[in-house]
Design an enzyme around this catalytic site. Structure first.
Site, PDB file in Angstrom:
ATOM      1  N   LYS A 115     117.698  10.754 -43.981  1.00  0.00           N
ATOM      2  CA  LYS A 115     118.757  11.076 -43.020  1.00  0.00           C
ATOM      3  C   LYS A 115     120.124  10.674 -43.539  1.00  0.00           C
ATOM      4  O   LYS A 115     121.110  11.347 -43.252  1.00  0.00           O
ATOM      5  CB  LYS A 115     118.486  10.402 -41.669  1.00  0.00           C
ATOM      6  CG  LYS A 115     117.360  11.079 -40.878  1.00  0.00           C
ATOM      7  CD  LYS A 115     117.330  10.613 -39.433  1.00  0.00           C
ATOM      8  CE  LYS A 115     116.192  11.286 -38.667  1.00  0.00           C
ATOM      9  NZ  LYS A 115     116.006  10.727 -37.319  1.00  0.00           N
ATOM     10  N   LYS A 197     107.947  25.297 -42.443  1.00  0.00           N
ATOM     11  CA  LYS A 197     107.610  25.004 -41.050  1.00  0.00           C
ATOM     12  C   LYS A 197     108.640  25.613 -40.099  1.00  0.00           C
ATOM     13  O   LYS A 197     109.815  25.692 -40.416  1.00  0.00           O
ATOM     14  CB  LYS A 197     107.590  23.473 -40.822  1.00  0.00           C
ATOM     15  CG  LYS A 197     106.292  22.836 -41.186  1.00  0.00           C
ATOM     16  CD  LYS A 197     105.985  21.557 -40.407  1.00  0.00           C
ATOM     17  CE  LYS A 197     107.111  20.535 -40.348  1.00  0.00           C
ATOM     18  NZ  LYS A 197     106.681  19.220 -39.842  1.00  0.00           N
ATOM     19  N   LYS A 200     114.208  24.633 -35.764  1.00  0.00           N
ATOM     20  CA  LYS A 200     115.316  25.097 -34.922  1.00  0.00           C
ATOM     21  C   LYS A 200     116.536  25.486 -35.757  1.00  0.00           C
ATOM     22  O   LYS A 200     117.409  26.193 -35.288  1.00  0.00           O
ATOM     23  CB  LYS A 200     115.683  24.022 -33.894  1.00  0.00           C
ATOM     24  CG  LYS A 200     116.110  22.696 -34.516  1.00  0.00           C
ATOM     25  CD  LYS A 200     116.482  21.680 -33.451  1.00  0.00           C
ATOM     26  CE  LYS A 200     117.157  20.464 -34.051  1.00  0.00           C
ATOM     27  NZ  LYS A 200     116.345  19.349 -34.429  1.00  0.00           N
TER      28      LYS A 200
END
Ligand code: TRP
Length: 333
Positions: A115, A197, A200
């Site tokens: 991240k 995968k 969004k």
């Protein structure tokens, strides 16, 4: 604490709209834990703000997710379902646990490394101490099992190390939790990018649980099939990733076996197959979407359920936190 049944704790971030991959892979299986465990389900909005959120969007997603969890089959009377920021004990215990967690341990977390590489402009301290808040979530409820995806295993391992360290100094305060990685439900790939995968971040290939039937049908009709020229429905993950993904989705939506689905569509072209998968998904998601909408239209009921969940959570969490405060030497008020 005397427990009849073991305790399961699940946390989910309101950081994105729930899509078919989240639903088939995880959410849909969550209610089944209620049969064997005393379950705690938490909408972790405090974790979500480790990345910048739009306040109005975060509010909408938090309430929608809360309603969706009920719509999926989580029973707010039988289980404890609540919003993390409604129960201040989480932030409070997280601070204490921060003082029992090493800088080096947090530095080794792969999610932090990922991240912070992805959000180099916002490597805040919350992103770094995210795992101690997660440890607080888990340990406050004397949790036995934590159903999580593989990506969260390292965080649960760290939670165990923190619990062990704390217990080692002060005696048995925390139950030792264990990660349970469920056999992956359907692994749903993107409709426009069947090699990766469903996500969004690629909205065209992503079906959201709250999408209207027309929208779902549109996305399935545009689903990428394969670059081969045979217009034939056959399961072959490497040669026909698009068609295979649609077959997996069809089976997950209908409960049909892969063999049955393959013979059902044998000899049919994609023009029949793709809308049939779309319809199966529409019907599978319909009750969840409709029940979510019904709840969202009943603000009074939702508020009551959130308050009830927060009160039940605070009562359990309060017992653990009082014990912890006493152990570390805080004065009673
Ligand atoms: N970190 C988890 C995730 O991103 C969410 C989470 C927060 C969680 N607290 C938890 C999961 C406690 C299990 C237990 O998926």
């Amino acid at each position: 604490m005397i427990k009849d049944r073991k305790i399961s704790f699940s946390g989910i971030q309101p950081s994105g709209d729930i899509h078919l991959g989240n639903y088939m892979g995880a959410l849909r299986h969550w209610p089944t834990y209620q049969d064997a465990y005393d379950c705690v389900y938490c909408v972790v909005d405090q974790h979500a703000i480790t990345l910048r959120q739009e306040p109005a969007v975060l509010r909408r997603r938090s309430v929608e997710l809360f309603a969706q969890l009920i719509a999926c089959g989580i029973d707010p009377d039988r289980s404890i379902l609540f919003v993390q920021s409604h129960v201040p004990h989480h932030a409070e215990l997280a601070w204490i646990l921060n003082c029992f967690t090493m800088f080096g341990e947090l530095s080794r977390m792969t999610q932090f490394k990922d991240k912070s590489a992805k959000h180099a402009d916002n490597i805040n301290a919350g992103l770094f101490t995210y795992p101690t808040l997660m440890a607080a979530d888990i340990l406050l409820y004397q949790t036995d099992i934590v159903p999580v995806g593989e990506d969260q295993r390292q965080h649960v391992e760290l939670t165990r190390d923190i619990a062990q360290r704390f217990n080692g100094v002060y005696g048995d305060v925390f139950t030792m939790p264990e990660a349970v990685i469920p056999r992956q439900g359907a692994r749903v790939m993107g409709l426009s990018t069947p090699e990766s995968k469903m996500s969004k971040s690629i909205p065209e290939g992503c079906v959201f649980v709250m999408d209207k039937p027309e929208e779902i049908m549109r996305k399935f009709k545009r689903a990428v099939t394969d670059s081969d020229t045979e217009n034939c429905v056959r399961y072959d993950r490497s040669a026909k990733p698009g068609v295979s993904n649609l077959l997996d989705i069809y089976c997950a939506a209908t409960g049909e076996s892969l063999e049955a689905a393959q013979s059902r569509f044998a000899g049919q072209g994609y023009g029949v197959f793709k809308p049939a998968v779309g319809e199966a998904v529409v019907e599978c998601l319909r009750p969840v979407r409709e029940e979510t909408e019904r709840l969202l239209n009943d603000k009074g009921e939702l508020e009551r359920l959130m308050r009830q969940g927060a009160e039940k959570a605070a009562s359990v969490a309060g017992r653990t936190l009082s014990k912890v405060k006493k152990k570390v030497g805080f004065l009673p008020r």
